[in-house]
Design a protein around this motif. Structure first.
Motif, PDB file in Angstrom:
ATOM      1  N   SER A  62      42.537  25.480  12.711  1.00  0.00           N
ATOM      2  CA  SER A  62      42.005  24.710  11.578  1.00  0.00           C
ATOM      3  C   SER A  62      40.517  24.946  11.371  1.00  0.00           C
ATOM      4  CB  SER A  62      42.273  23.215  11.778  1.00  0.00           C
ATOM      5  OG  SER A  62      41.641  22.743  12.959  1.00  0.00           O
ATOM      6  N   LEU A  63      39.806  25.501  12.371  1.00  0.00           N
ATOM      7  CA  LEU A  63      38.392  25.815  12.168  1.00  0.00           C
ATOM      8  C   LEU A  63      38.212  26.902  11.123  1.00  0.00           C
ATOM      9  CD1 LEU A  63      38.016  24.127  14.808  1.00  0.00           C
ATOM     10  CD2 LEU A  63      36.166  25.714  15.366  1.00  0.00           C
ATOM     11  N   TYR A  64      39.265  27.663  10.852  1.00  0.00           N
ATOM     12  CA  TYR A  64      39.219  28.685   9.811  1.00  0.00           C
ATOM     13  C   TYR A  64      39.719  28.157   8.462  1.00  0.00           C
ATOM     14  CZ  TYR A  64      39.009  32.215  13.618  1.00  0.00           C
ATOM     15  OH  TYR A  64      38.680  32.975  14.721  1.00  0.00           O
ATOM     16  N   THR A  65      40.458  27.044   8.465  1.00  0.00           N
ATOM     17  CA  THR A  65      41.201  26.667   7.262  1.00  0.00           C
ATOM     18  C   THR A  65      40.889  25.282   6.708  1.00  0.00           C
ATOM     19  OG1 THR A  65      43.044  25.790   8.597  1.00  0.00           O
ATOM     20  CG2 THR A  65      43.138  28.133   7.969  1.00  0.00           C
ATOM     21  N   ASP A  66      40.208  24.436   7.448  1.00  0.00           N
ATOM     22  CA  ASP A  66      39.982  23.049   7.037  1.00  0.00           C
ATOM     23  C   ASP A  66      38.732  22.940   6.165  1.00  0.00           C
ATOM     24  OD1 ASP A  66      39.369  20.317   6.865  1.00  0.00           O
ATOM     25  OD2 ASP A  66      40.206  19.889   8.838  1.00  0.00           O
ATOM     26  N   PRO A  67      38.882  22.595   4.875  1.00  0.00           N
ATOM     27  CA  PRO A  67      37.702  22.491   3.993  1.00  0.00           C
ATOM     28  C   PRO A  67      36.696  21.440   4.458  1.00  0.00           C
ATOM     29  CG  PRO A  67      39.740  22.537   2.716  1.00  0.00           C
ATOM     30  CD  PRO A  67      40.140  22.358   4.150  1.00  0.00           C
ATOM     31  N   ASP A  68      37.172  20.361   5.062  1.00  0.00           N
ATOM     32  CA  ASP A  68      36.247  19.331   5.533  1.00  0.00           C
ATOM     33  C   ASP A  68      35.346  19.863   6.647  1.00  0.00           C
ATOM     34  OD1 ASP A  68      37.253  17.478   3.750  1.00  0.00           O
ATOM     35  OD2 ASP A  68      38.698  16.652   5.170  1.00  0.00           O
ATOM     36  N   ILE A  69      35.925  20.656   7.533  1.00  0.00           N
ATOM     37  CA  ILE A  69      35.115  21.278   8.578  1.00  0.00           C
ATOM     38  C   ILE A  69      34.093  22.223   7.960  1.00  0.00           C
ATOM     39  CG2 ILE A  69      35.173  22.909  10.511  1.00  0.00           C
ATOM     40  CD1 ILE A  69      37.767  21.660  11.414  1.00  0.00           C
ATOM     41  N   GLN A 125      42.815  35.448   8.659  1.00  0.00           N
ATOM     42  CA  GLN A 125      42.838  34.248   7.815  1.00  0.00           C
ATOM     43  C   GLN A 125      44.262  33.903   7.385  1.00  0.00           C
ATOM     44  OE1 GLN A 125      40.079  32.454   7.211  1.00  0.00           O
ATOM     45  NE2 GLN A 125      41.158  30.877   6.040  1.00  0.00           N
ATOM     46  N   ARG A 126      45.028  34.916   6.999  1.00  0.00           N
ATOM     47  CA  ARG A 126      46.406  34.653   6.584  1.00  0.00           C
ATOM     48  C   ARG A 126      47.228  34.096   7.747  1.00  0.00           C
ATOM     49  NH1 ARG A 126      45.731  39.553   3.753  1.00  0.00           N
ATOM     50  NH2 ARG A 126      46.993  40.760   5.217  1.00  0.00           N
ATOM     51  N   GLY A 127      47.047  34.678   8.929  1.00  0.00           N
ATOM     52  CA  GLY A 127      47.778  34.195  10.085  1.00  0.00           C
ATOM     53  C   GLY A 127      47.359  32.799  10.503  1.00  0.00           C
ATOM     54  N   ALA A 128      46.075  32.477  10.347  1.00  0.00           N
ATOM     55  CA  ALA A 128      45.584  31.151  10.731  1.00  0.00           C
ATOM     56  C   ALA A 128      46.188  30.058   9.861  1.00  0.00           C
ATOM     57  CB  ALA A 128      44.061  31.108  10.640  1.00  0.00           C
ATOM     58  N   GLY A 129      46.639  30.426   8.671  1.00  0.00           N
ATOM     59  CA  GLY A 129      47.240  29.447   7.773  1.00  0.00           C
ATOM     60  C   GLY A 129      48.733  29.289   7.961  1.00  0.00           C
ATOM     61  N   ALA A 130      49.299  29.862   9.025  1.00  0.00           N
ATOM     62  CA  ALA A 130      50.729  29.748   9.268  1.00  0.00           C
ATOM     63  C   ALA A 130      51.125  28.291   9.501  1.00  0.00           C
ATOM     64  CB  ALA A 130      51.133  30.605  10.475  1.00  0.00           C
ATOM     65  N   ASP A 131      52.412  27.998   9.331  1.00  0.00           N
ATOM     66  CA  ASP A 131      52.896  26.616   9.395  1.00  0.00           C
ATOM     67  C   ASP A 131      52.750  25.995  10.769  1.00  0.00           C
ATOM     68  OD1 ASP A 131      55.641  27.248   7.094  1.00  0.00           O
ATOM     69  OD2 ASP A 131      53.563  26.661   6.732  1.00  0.00           O
ATOM     70  N   MET A 147      49.296  26.728  17.166  1.00  0.00           N
ATOM     71  CA  MET A 147      48.883  28.078  17.534  1.00  0.00           C
ATOM     72  C   MET A 147      47.360  28.156  17.584  1.00  0.00           C
ATOM     73  SD  MET A 147      51.785  29.478  17.982  1.00  0.00           S
ATOM     74  CE  MET A 147      51.494  31.242  18.045  1.00  0.00           C
ATOM     75  N   TRP A 148      46.814  28.293  18.780  1.00  0.00           N
ATOM     76  CA  TRP A 148      45.375  28.330  18.982  1.00  0.00           C
ATOM     77  C   TRP A 148      44.871  29.769  18.919  1.00  0.00           C
ATOM     78  CZ3 TRP A 148      42.265  23.960  20.380  1.00  0.00           C
ATOM     79  CH2 TRP A 148      42.969  22.756  20.438  1.00  0.00           C
TER      80      TRP A 148
END
Length: 429
Positions: free
Chosen positions: A28-35, A377-383, A387-388
């Motif tokens: 989520s450090l790659y994908t969370d807009p709030d972060i 980035q695409r992989g970090a957004g997986a469901d 997955m760390w």
């Protein structure tokens, strides 16, 4: 052991302080807009950020526009020679007062209502000023000035008036900056244009890359195949040698030494000049003593290390790599070519051709890096939210010097762990 999926690791269920650990980080450090927005405030607005090289604004009146985080700024050199960094925002209606990337001027005028400002940010004039009679004191409405620090020609700025001194922030990275600047071959180092591109990925993915030697033989296989057999051997064997290493320098900074013999390119170890440089060396010998000739020849390829300065600038072999966060999943990269100011034209021509071959938009390096970053980035957004992202390579063989600097094999993730330790300090305290 990594956690099994039970729903407890979903981003909203994991406190921020638990999303970065010594050996991993939450995707989520790659994908969370709030972060992302918290990073802009805490890291990019709270600490030192690289904004320019002095050679980009050499004369009084010179300026450059760029950003700190998402905020537009202007880097200027006033008539006094002093460097100022100003928020590019009119004090009247907030319009930017300059949209040119660089140039020379005596003042900046807002295009909306023509409020004008000096190179130091002073409010010089307001049209139809009688409408503000008794309401506005021009002395109280300059462009917002940022803290400015300069080291070895590198200009840093901060929006935080209580930011620590720049020398303290750079700390043990300073000697490495000095070594990097020796690539002028005895001439001043000059920023000479840039290749810029954007990729669909989080800024920290690129931050990790500059001192990551592990990826080089795989991602840059096409580059290795494009060079001579001798050079290809050099690029494929350094990852198996003992001398190359990566070192944590504190405050998020790190250095990856790929070719130890080229760390200090002033030092002449007596190696013969490569055959393909012999004609150039003969020409240079007409103007310079032989020890200087050998230094210039070595400087064409840059230094044998990459230096990462948290959070946004890499001093990479022979160029500067600047990252600009645009959104949680969008980043701009600028690869700034460096030349030797005043050196013979052929020397700089060769440096620029090397820059284009790897860093250019049609080169062998940048497109392959960008593909890898976007896949992350695409992989970090997986469901699967359990997955760390692993940061544990070399953790078991990492050592510390007497001064506390941690170091390990050049393919290890010591530099990444240092960057995320600083991330955690800035974001969480």
């Amino acid at each position: 052991m990594l956690e099994t999926y039970d729903g407890k690791n979903a981003p909203d269920a994991v406190p921020l302080e638990e999303r970065v650990r010594e050996d991993r980080l939450h995707a989520s450090l790659y994908t969370d807009p709030d972060i992302f927005h918290r990073e802009i405030e805490r890291i990019f607005h709270g600490g030192w950020v690289w904004v320019a090289h002095e050679s980009e604004i050499p004369e009084p009146g010179d300026f450059k526009t760029t950003e700190i985080g998402l905020s537009p700024i202007i880097v200027t050199r006033a008539k006094s020679g002093r460097v100022h960094v100003l928020l590019n925002r009119c004090r009247h209606k907030a319009a930017t007062v300059c949209e040119s990337q660089r140039g020379n001027t005596s003042s900046f005028t807002c295009p909306y209502h023509a409020w004008s400002y000096g190179l130091d940010g002073r409010l010089l004039g307001i049209p139809y000023e009688d409408g503000y009679d008794g309401l506005v004191d021009k002395k109280q409405l300059p462009l917002h000035a940022l803290e400015v620090g300069i080291y070895a020609g590198l200009i840093f700025a901060s929006m935080n008036p209580e930011v620590e001194p720049l020398d303290s922030f750079l700390g043990p990275a300073r000697p490495w900056i000095d070594l990097f600047m020796h690539q002028g071959g005895g001439f001043p180092v000059k920023a000479s244009g840039a290749h810029a591109f954007r990729f669909n990925g989080n800024w920290k993915i690129q931050l990790e890359n500059t001192t990551d030697a592990y990826h080089f033989p795989f991602v840059h296989r096409s580059f290795i195949h494009s060079v001579s057999a001798e050079m290809a051997k050099t690029f494929t064997t350094f990852v198996r040698q003992e001398g190359p290493h990566v070192r944590a320098l504190g405050n998020g900074h790190s250095v990856a030494v790929f070719f130890p013999e080229n760390v200090d390119i002033r030092s002449d170890d007596g190696r013969p000049i490569p055959a393909h440089f012999e004609p150039l060396a003969a020409e240079l010998a007409r103007q310079f003593p032989m020890d200087r000739v050998r230094w210039i020849i070595r400087a064409i390829g840059g230094v044998g290390f990459n230096l990462n300065l948290f959070p946004n600038i890499g001093l990479s072999a022979a160029f500067l790599r600047e990252l600009r966060p645009l959104a949680v999943d969008r980043t701009e990269i600028r690869h700034i070519a460096l030349t030797m100011d005043g050196a013979p034209a052929e020397v700089n021509r060769l440096r620029l051709r090397l820059h284009e071959k790897f860093q250019g938009s049609g080169g062998f390096g940048s497109p392959d890096d960008m593909e890898a970053w976007e896949r992350v980035q695409r992989g970090a957004g997986a469901d699967r939210d359990d997955m760390w992202i692993l940061l544990n390579r070399g953790l078991g063989r990492e050592k510390a010097d007497a001064d506390g600097q941690r170091h390990s094999h050049v393919t290890d993730e010591t530099g990444m762990r240092e960057a995320y330790a600083m991330w955690r300090k800035a974001m969480i305290g």
